[in-house]
Scaffold this motif. Structure first.
Motif, PDB file in Angstrom:
ATOM      1  N   ARG A 229       0.847  -1.190   0.000  1.00  0.00           N
ATOM      2  CA  ARG A 229       0.000   0.000   0.000  1.00  0.00           C
ATOM      3  C   ARG A 229       0.882   1.238   0.000  1.00  0.00           C
ATOM      4  NH1 ARG A 229      -5.411  -1.037   1.113  1.00  0.00           N
ATOM      5  NH2 ARG A 229      -5.798  -3.209   0.468  1.00  0.00           N
ATOM      6  N   GLY A 230       0.346   2.332  -0.532  1.00  0.00           N
ATOM      7  CA  GLY A 230       1.125   3.555  -0.625  1.00  0.00           C
ATOM      8  C   GLY A 230       1.544   3.806  -2.064  1.00  0.00           C
ATOM      9  N   ARG A 231       2.107   4.974  -2.308  1.00  0.00           N
ATOM     10  CA  ARG A 231       2.499   5.359  -3.673  1.00  0.00           C
ATOM     11  C   ARG A 231       3.986   5.112  -3.899  1.00  0.00           C
ATOM     12  NH1 ARG A 231       0.102  10.566  -6.455  1.00  0.00           N
ATOM     13  NH2 ARG A 231      -1.637   9.096  -6.278  1.00  0.00           N
ATOM     14  N   PRO A 232       4.340   4.247  -4.848  1.00  0.00           N
ATOM     15  CA  PRO A 232       5.750   4.067  -5.193  1.00  0.00           C
ATOM     16  C   PRO A 232       6.282   5.319  -5.904  1.00  0.00           C
ATOM     17  CG  PRO A 232       4.430   2.180  -5.899  1.00  0.00           C
ATOM     18  CD  PRO A 232       3.484   3.282  -5.552  1.00  0.00           C
ATOM     19  N   HIS A 233       7.452   5.773  -5.521  1.00  0.00           N
ATOM     20  CA  HIS A 233       8.064   6.910  -6.200  1.00  0.00           C
ATOM     21  C   HIS A 233       9.570   6.860  -6.013  1.00  0.00           C
ATOM     22  CE1 HIS A 233       7.339   8.267  -2.041  1.00  0.00           C
ATOM     23  NE2 HIS A 233       8.346   9.108  -2.218  1.00  0.00           N
ATOM     24  N   LEU A 234      10.240   7.602  -6.844  1.00  0.00           N
ATOM     25  CA  LEU A 234      11.699   7.616  -6.825  1.00  0.00           C
ATOM     26  C   LEU A 234      12.190   8.898  -6.168  1.00  0.00           C
ATOM     27  CD1 LEU A 234      14.236   6.107  -7.817  1.00  0.00           C
ATOM     28  CD2 LEU A 234      14.105   7.475  -9.913  1.00  0.00           C
ATOM     29  N   LYS A 235      13.067   8.751  -5.204  1.00  0.00           N
ATOM     30  CA  LYS A 235      13.676   9.899  -4.536  1.00  0.00           C
ATOM     31  C   LYS A 235      15.148   9.942  -4.928  1.00  0.00           C
ATOM     32  CE  LYS A 235      14.250  12.210  -0.081  1.00  0.00           C
ATOM     33  NZ  LYS A 235      13.939  12.170   1.376  1.00  0.00           N
ATOM     34  N   VAL A 236      15.550  11.059  -5.507  1.00  0.00           N
ATOM     35  CA  VAL A 236      16.926  11.208  -5.975  1.00  0.00           C
ATOM     36  C   VAL A 236      17.641  12.219  -5.093  1.00  0.00           C
ATOM     37  CG1 VAL A 236      18.403  11.844  -7.910  1.00  0.00           C
ATOM     38  CG2 VAL A 236      16.208  10.692  -8.330  1.00  0.00           C
ATOM     39  N   GLU A 237      18.804  11.838  -4.595  1.00  0.00           N
ATOM     40  CA  GLU A 237      19.617  12.716  -3.763  1.00  0.00           C
ATOM     41  C   GLU A 237      20.991  12.868  -4.398  1.00  0.00           C
ATOM     42  OE1 GLU A 237      19.527  10.537  -0.134  1.00  0.00           O
ATOM     43  OE2 GLU A 237      17.688  11.482   0.571  1.00  0.00           O
ATOM     44  N   GLY A 238      21.631  13.995  -4.137  1.00  0.00           N
ATOM     45  CA  GLY A 238      22.940  14.252  -4.716  1.00  0.00           C
ATOM     46  C   GLY A 238      22.794  14.738  -6.150  1.00  0.00           C
ATOM     47  N   GLY A 239      23.857  14.628  -6.908  1.00  0.00           N
ATOM     48  CA  GLY A 239      23.795  15.042  -8.301  1.00  0.00           C
ATOM     49  C   GLY A 239      25.008  15.837  -8.723  1.00  0.00           C
TER      50      GLY A 239
ATOM     51  N   ARG B  57      27.574  15.995  -5.490  1.00  0.00           N
ATOM     52  CA  ARG B  57      27.614  14.767  -4.695  1.00  0.00           C
ATOM     53  C   ARG B  57      27.188  13.600  -5.562  1.00  0.00           C
ATOM     54  NH1 ARG B  57      23.753  15.055   0.020  1.00  0.00           N
ATOM     55  NH2 ARG B  57      22.476  16.233  -1.462  1.00  0.00           N
ATOM     56  N   PRO B  58      27.597  12.383  -5.216  1.00  0.00           N
ATOM     57  CA  PRO B  58      27.181  11.218  -5.998  1.00  0.00           C
ATOM     58  C   PRO B  58      25.653  11.109  -6.026  1.00  0.00           C
ATOM     59  CG  PRO B  58      28.948  10.632  -4.486  1.00  0.00           C
ATOM     60  CD  PRO B  58      28.512  12.025  -4.121  1.00  0.00           C
ATOM     61  N   ARG B  59      25.124  10.786  -7.174  1.00  0.00           N
ATOM     62  CA  ARG B  59      23.677  10.625  -7.321  1.00  0.00           C
ATOM     63  C   ARG B  59      23.249   9.320  -6.653  1.00  0.00           C
ATOM     64  NH1 ARG B  59      19.452  12.007 -11.130  1.00  0.00           N
ATOM     65  NH2 ARG B  59      18.005  10.263 -11.422  1.00  0.00           N
ATOM     66  N   VAL B  60      22.263   9.411  -5.808  1.00  0.00           N
ATOM     67  CA  VAL B  60      21.733   8.236  -5.117  1.00  0.00           C
ATOM     68  C   VAL B  60      20.233   8.172  -5.357  1.00  0.00           C
ATOM     69  CG1 VAL B  60      21.373   7.092  -2.897  1.00  0.00           C
ATOM     70  CG2 VAL B  60      23.516   8.313  -3.337  1.00  0.00           C
ATOM     71  N   GLU B  61      19.759   7.028  -5.862  1.00  0.00           N
ATOM     72  CA  GLU B  61      18.337   6.840  -6.113  1.00  0.00           C
ATOM     73  C   GLU B  61      17.760   5.887  -5.074  1.00  0.00           C
ATOM     74  OE1 GLU B  61      17.814   5.479 -10.093  1.00  0.00           O
ATOM     75  OE2 GLU B  61      18.419   7.387 -10.995  1.00  0.00           O
ATOM     76  N   ARG B  62      16.643   6.295  -4.497  1.00  0.00           N
ATOM     77  CA  ARG B  62      15.974   5.437  -3.517  1.00  0.00           C
ATOM     78  C   ARG B  62      14.529   5.209  -3.943  1.00  0.00           C
ATOM     79  NH1 ARG B  62      15.753   7.045   2.224  1.00  0.00           N
ATOM     80  NH2 ARG B  62      15.613   9.217   1.536  1.00  0.00           N
ATOM     81  N   LEU B  63      14.096   3.969  -3.849  1.00  0.00           N
ATOM     82  CA  LEU B  63      12.705   3.622  -4.129  1.00  0.00           C
ATOM     83  C   LEU B  63      11.911   3.706  -2.838  1.00  0.00           C
ATOM     84  CD1 LEU B  63      10.338   2.401  -5.759  1.00  0.00           C
ATOM     85  CD2 LEU B  63      11.283   0.145  -5.242  1.00  0.00           C
TER      86      LEU B  63
END
Length: 272
Positions: free
Chosen positions: A162-172, A175-181
């Motif tokens: 349950r809940g909304r899946p989305h991608l959270k992107v940090e850095g860039g 800083r190194p790009r980090v993707e979190r689901l």
């Protein structure tokens, strides 16, 4: 079993359409009507006369089978323990007490695999062949669904979250790009790691250059009306109605190639 492809009864020659109930005889690689006795003589055809639909019969497995068995095992063990410790009040305690979250998680997982598996089975054809609940060799892990299609092999992990899946992107930039689901506020990045490992296993089993796609399919998530799907580290996150058209898309693989890949994966990845 329910036939995945059309065949002919080895005894009476009756045409058995795809999805008809029949008995598959593994030793002879033939099928027969459920009404015929297995002791009936076999009219052995020449090699050229063997029905190719029968030769291609592969047991696809049961969607969610291992998760369902584990849930039932845990629930039976819980009931046995409570009744043993409370002979008189065991039934009442069972009725009033809830299952552990670790137990209900197996039921939830099984339901997700079962629902997606049912939808996938409705698409099955000679250019879209399926395997369900396959054990990864030398591990306790399994692959929920494999779809062998004209556009490649899809490794599909079904999730009932349950809940909304989305991608959270940090850095860039600095800083190194980090993707979190994320699903809602829950960090589910480990799911991507799991699919990537499954994709590597499948790639290692194929000795030809065929695309292998990783998919996370959320069957009851809170998806938006527009957009919503995304890809992270090569793994697609979507829902069933977005997945089905991809599996049915045209591609370079022929029906014969798809059948061969299907047989090879079924042999290497046994039903869990």
């Amino acid at each position: 079993m329910r036939l995945r492809y059309a065949g002919s009864c080895r005894i009476c020659g009756l045409h058995l359409p795809a999805r008809a109930e029949a008995i598959y005889e593994r030793t002879t690689k033939t099928v027969r009507c459920v009404s015929h006795d297995a002791s009936a003589p076999i009219d052995t055809p020449s090699v050229e006369a063997v029905d190719p639909a029968v030769e291609d019969v592969v047991e696809p497995g049961t969607p969610g089978g291992s998760a369902r068995r584990e849930y039932e095992r845990r629930e039976a063990k819980r009931e046995e323990r409570i009744r043993a410790n409370h002979p008189k009040l065991g039934g009442l305690i069972l009725a009033l007490s809830g299952e552990r979250q670790s137990t209900t998680a197996w039921d939830t997982g099984a339901v997700g695999e079962e629902r997606l598996g049912k939808g996938l089975e409705g698409l099955a054809s000679d250019t879209l062949r399926l395997l369900h609940d396959r054990r990864i060799p030398r591990t306790r892990a399994n692959i929920d669904h494999l779809a062998v299609t004209a556009s490649g092999v899809y490794v599909i992990d079904a999730k009932k979250y349950r809940g909304r899946p989305h991608l959270k992107v940090e850095g860039g930039l600095f800083r190194p790009r980090v993707e979190r689901l994320l699903v809602g506020s829950r960090d589910c990045t480990r799911l991507v790691d799991g699919v990537l490992k499954q994709v590597e296993v499948v790639r290692g089993l194929l000795d030809i250059d065929v695309p292998v796609h990783g998919v996370l399919c959320f069957v009851e998530a809170d998806w938006p009306l527009i957009g919503g799907t995304f890809t992270t580290r090569g793994v697609q996150a979507l829902w069933p109605n977005k997945l089905y058209p991809q599996l049915q898309a045209e591609g370079p693989s022929t029906a014969a190639t798809i059948a061969e890949l299907h047989r090879k994966l079924a042999s290497a990845l046994r039903a869990a």
